[in-house]
Design a protein around this motif. Structure first.
Motif, PDB file in Angstrom:
ATOM      1  N   ILE A 141       0.589 -54.478 108.673  1.00  0.00           N
ATOM      2  CA  ILE A 141       0.535 -55.852 108.171  1.00  0.00           C
ATOM      3  C   ILE A 141       0.426 -56.842 109.319  1.00  0.00           C
ATOM      4  O   ILE A 141      -0.392 -57.771 109.302  1.00  0.00           O
ATOM      5  N   TRP A 142       1.254 -56.643 110.342  1.00  0.00           N
ATOM      6  CA  TRP A 142       1.281 -57.580 111.475  1.00  0.00           C
ATOM      7  C   TRP A 142      -0.083 -57.664 112.159  1.00  0.00           C
ATOM      8  O   TRP A 142      -0.556 -58.755 112.488  1.00  0.00           O
ATOM      9  N   SER A 143      -0.727 -56.533 112.360  1.00  0.00           N
ATOM     10  CA  SER A 143      -2.017 -56.528 113.057  1.00  0.00           C
ATOM     11  C   SER A 143      -3.113 -57.197 112.240  1.00  0.00           C
ATOM     12  O   SER A 143      -4.115 -57.656 112.801  1.00  0.00           O
ATOM     13  N   ARG A 144      -2.916 -57.269 110.932  1.00  0.00           N
ATOM     14  CA  ARG A 144      -3.915 -57.888 110.067  1.00  0.00           C
ATOM     15  C   ARG A 144      -3.760 -59.401 109.976  1.00  0.00           C
ATOM     16  O   ARG A 144      -4.748 -60.109 109.749  1.00  0.00           O
ATOM     17  N   ILE A 146      -1.730 -61.575 112.193  1.00  0.00           N
ATOM     18  CA  ILE A 146      -1.522 -62.354 113.417  1.00  0.00           C
ATOM     19  C   ILE A 146      -2.718 -62.157 114.343  1.00  0.00           C
ATOM     20  O   ILE A 146      -3.012 -61.029 114.755  1.00  0.00           O
ATOM     21  N   PRO A 147      -3.421 -63.223 114.690  1.00  0.00           N
ATOM     22  CA  PRO A 147      -4.592 -63.079 115.568  1.00  0.00           C
ATOM     23  C   PRO A 147      -4.194 -62.648 116.974  1.00  0.00           C
ATOM     24  O   PRO A 147      -3.105 -62.980 117.463  1.00  0.00           O
ATOM     25  N   SER A 196       3.988 -62.530 100.157  1.00  0.00           N
ATOM     26  CA  SER A 196       4.235 -63.929 100.503  1.00  0.00           C
ATOM     27  C   SER A 196       4.313 -64.117 102.017  1.00  0.00           C
ATOM     28  O   SER A 196       3.683 -65.021 102.581  1.00  0.00           O
ATOM     29  N   ASP A 197       5.073 -63.251 102.682  1.00  0.00           N
ATOM     30  CA  ASP A 197       5.216 -63.383 104.133  1.00  0.00           C
ATOM     31  C   ASP A 197       3.920 -63.058 104.864  1.00  0.00           C
ATOM     32  O   ASP A 197       3.624 -63.645 105.911  1.00  0.00           O
ATOM     33  N   ALA A 198       3.150 -62.108 104.327  1.00  0.00           N
ATOM     34  CA  ALA A 198       1.868 -61.783 104.951  1.00  0.00           C
ATOM     35  C   ALA A 198       0.923 -62.983 104.883  1.00  0.00           C
ATOM     36  O   ALA A 198       0.236 -63.312 105.860  1.00  0.00           O
ATOM     37  N   LEU A 199       0.902 -63.646 103.742  1.00  0.00           N
ATOM     38  CA  LEU A 199       0.068 -64.842 103.608  1.00  0.00           C
ATOM     39  C   LEU A 199       0.566 -65.961 104.513  1.00  0.00           C
ATOM     40  O   LEU A 199      -0.228 -66.664 105.155  1.00  0.00           O
ATOM     41  N   LEU A 200       1.878 -66.116 104.575  1.00  0.00           N
ATOM     42  CA  LEU A 200       2.449 -67.147 105.447  1.00  0.00           C
ATOM     43  C   LEU A 200       2.093 -66.868 106.900  1.00  0.00           C
ATOM     44  O   LEU A 200       1.730 -67.783 107.652  1.00  0.00           O
ATOM     45  N   GLY A 201       2.186 -65.599 107.299  1.00  0.00           N
ATOM     46  CA  GLY A 201       1.828 -65.245 108.665  1.00  0.00           C
ATOM     47  C   GLY A 201       0.351 -65.449 108.950  1.00  0.00           C
ATOM     48  O   GLY A 201      -0.028 -65.900 110.037  1.00  0.00           O
ATOM     49  N   TYR A 202      -0.483 -65.133 107.966  1.00  0.00           N
ATOM     50  CA  TYR A 202      -1.931 -65.281 108.161  1.00  0.00           C
ATOM     51  C   TYR A 202      -2.301 -66.740 108.407  1.00  0.00           C
ATOM     52  O   TYR A 202      -3.157 -67.046 109.249  1.00  0.00           O
ATOM     53  N   PHE A 203      -1.660 -67.636 107.672  1.00  0.00           N
ATOM     54  CA  PHE A 203      -1.989 -69.056 107.803  1.00  0.00           C
ATOM     55  C   PHE A 203      -1.079 -69.776 108.801  1.00  0.00           C
ATOM     56  O   PHE A 203      -1.082 -71.002 108.859  1.00  0.00           O
ATOM     57  N   LEU A 204      -0.308 -69.000 109.562  1.00  0.00           N
ATOM     58  CA  LEU A 204       0.597 -69.611 110.531  1.00  0.00           C
ATOM     59  C   LEU A 204      -0.168 -70.415 111.571  1.00  0.00           C
ATOM     60  O   LEU A 204       0.245 -71.514 111.955  1.00  0.00           O
ATOM     61  N   LEU A 205      -1.293 -69.875 112.029  1.00  0.00           N
ATOM     62  CA  LEU A 205      -2.097 -70.541 113.057  1.00  0.00           C
ATOM     63  C   LEU A 205      -3.482 -70.898 112.535  1.00  0.00           C
ATOM     64  O   LEU A 205      -4.391 -71.170 113.321  1.00  0.00           O
ATOM     65  N   ARG A 206      -3.645 -70.881 111.222  1.00  0.00           N
ATOM     66  CA  ARG A 206      -4.925 -71.219 110.610  1.00  0.00           C
ATOM     67  C   ARG A 206      -4.717 -72.344 109.601  1.00  0.00           C
ATOM     68  O   ARG A 206      -3.608 -72.570 109.130  1.00  0.00           O
ATOM     69  N   ALA A 207      -5.810 -73.028 109.264  1.00  0.00           N
ATOM     70  CA  ALA A 207      -5.723 -74.064 108.235  1.00  0.00           C
ATOM     71  C   ALA A 207      -5.356 -73.419 106.904  1.00  0.00           C
ATOM     72  O   ALA A 207      -5.948 -72.410 106.512  1.00  0.00           O
ATOM     73  N   ARG A 208      -4.370 -73.994 106.225  1.00  0.00           N
ATOM     74  CA  ARG A 208      -3.897 -73.413 104.973  1.00  0.00           C
ATOM     75  C   ARG A 208      -4.376 -74.250 103.790  1.00  0.00           C
ATOM     76  O   ARG A 208      -3.958 -75.400 103.629  1.00  0.00           O
ATOM     77  N   PRO A 209      -5.257 -73.702 102.942  1.00  0.00           N
ATOM     78  CA  PRO A 209      -5.659 -74.440 101.740  1.00  0.00           C
ATOM     79  C   PRO A 209      -4.483 -74.583 100.784  1.00  0.00           C
ATOM     80  O   PRO A 209      -3.527 -73.806 100.823  1.00  0.00           O
TER      81      PRO A 209
END
Length: 246
Positions: A141-144, A146-147, A196-209
């Motif tokens: 999950i983390w590798s997917r 977090i950039p 939920s946390d995976a989505l939160l992590g994905y948009f941590l450093l990206r624009a979140r719609p």
């Protein structure tokens, strides 16, 4: 009902009113915490509890679940952006990692108490599955999400948190293994928390719609609700025991 009404109205709120939507989210979580206290009180005063655990153990399970929800609420308050923490750390969501990590440890401890008496005969297989599944799930999950170019602090903190989260999710499957259909909802709660946390992590450093934020909160709140329902297993098992033919 509260969740549905709040999320349906959210897209129509002007920016100055967004603060009320965030406060409404916190109110929803407080409602779940209150539910946890009600479950703990009910266990303490119930005429009968499930025979798989002593009453004191059921109370400990409920106490751990409530404690986890309380620490989660601390993380929710940080993530609600009611206070600007950007002068301390960027992104400020990193400040919510410690309380959420403690919450997962509490949930995991509750899952261990719930499942240990019922999976004793297959404990070695459960342990083997856990040792294999936790790192695979955490790193996968983390590798997917977090950039690779993320700041070192984000990489380190999110990786450590991923292992704690993965352990909680795997622990929720212990409950499903131990309790069958009665425990399946708890495992679903763990999976929803992970989403939920995976989505939160994905948009941590990206624009979140906007829709992503709604999905993050909806899966999170439903996951918390299903995890807290683990405290109700004592009631369901007690009913089944009373109804079983002698």
């Amino acid at each position: 009902m509260l969740l549905a009404i709040g999320e349906l109205l959210a897209p129509f709120l002007p920016p100055p009113v967004e603060i009320f939507h965030r406060l409404f989210h916190l109110l929803q979580m407080l409602w779940l915490i209150a539910l946890g206290f009600v479950i703990r009180h009910e266990i303490r005063h119930a005429a009968a509890v499930g025979p798989q655990l002593a009453r004191a153990q059921w109370q400990r399970v409920a106490g751990l679940l409530v404690t986890g929800a309380l620490f989660s609420f601390v993380g929710d308050c940080i993530n609600a952006d009611l206070i600007d923490f950007t002068a301390i750390i960027r992104p400020p969501t990193l400040l919510s990692i410690p309380p959420f990590a403690v919450a997962h440890v509490c949930y995991l401890a509750a899952f261990v108490l719930l499942s240990r008496p019922r999976v004793h005969g297959s404990s070695s297989r459960v342990l083997g599955f856990t040792l294999a599944a936790v790192p695979l799930l955490a790193i996968g999950i983390w590798s997917r999400v977090i950039p690779a170019e993320a700041p070192r602090m984000v990489i380190s903190a999110s990786l450590a948190y991923s292992f704690v989260l993965a352990a909680m999710v795997v622990g929720s499957f212990w409950v499903a293994l131990a309790w069958g259909k009665l425990g399946a909802a708890v495992a679903l709660g763990g999976v929803l928390f992970l989403i939920s946390d995976a989505l939160l992590g994905y948009f941590l450093l990206r624009a979140r719609p906007f829709i992503a934020g709604q999905l993050i909160w909806s899966t999170y709140l439903l996951g918390q609700l299903l995890i807290l329902r683990a405290g109700l297993l004592h009631h369901r098992v007690a009913i089944h025991t009373q109804q079983a033919p002698s």
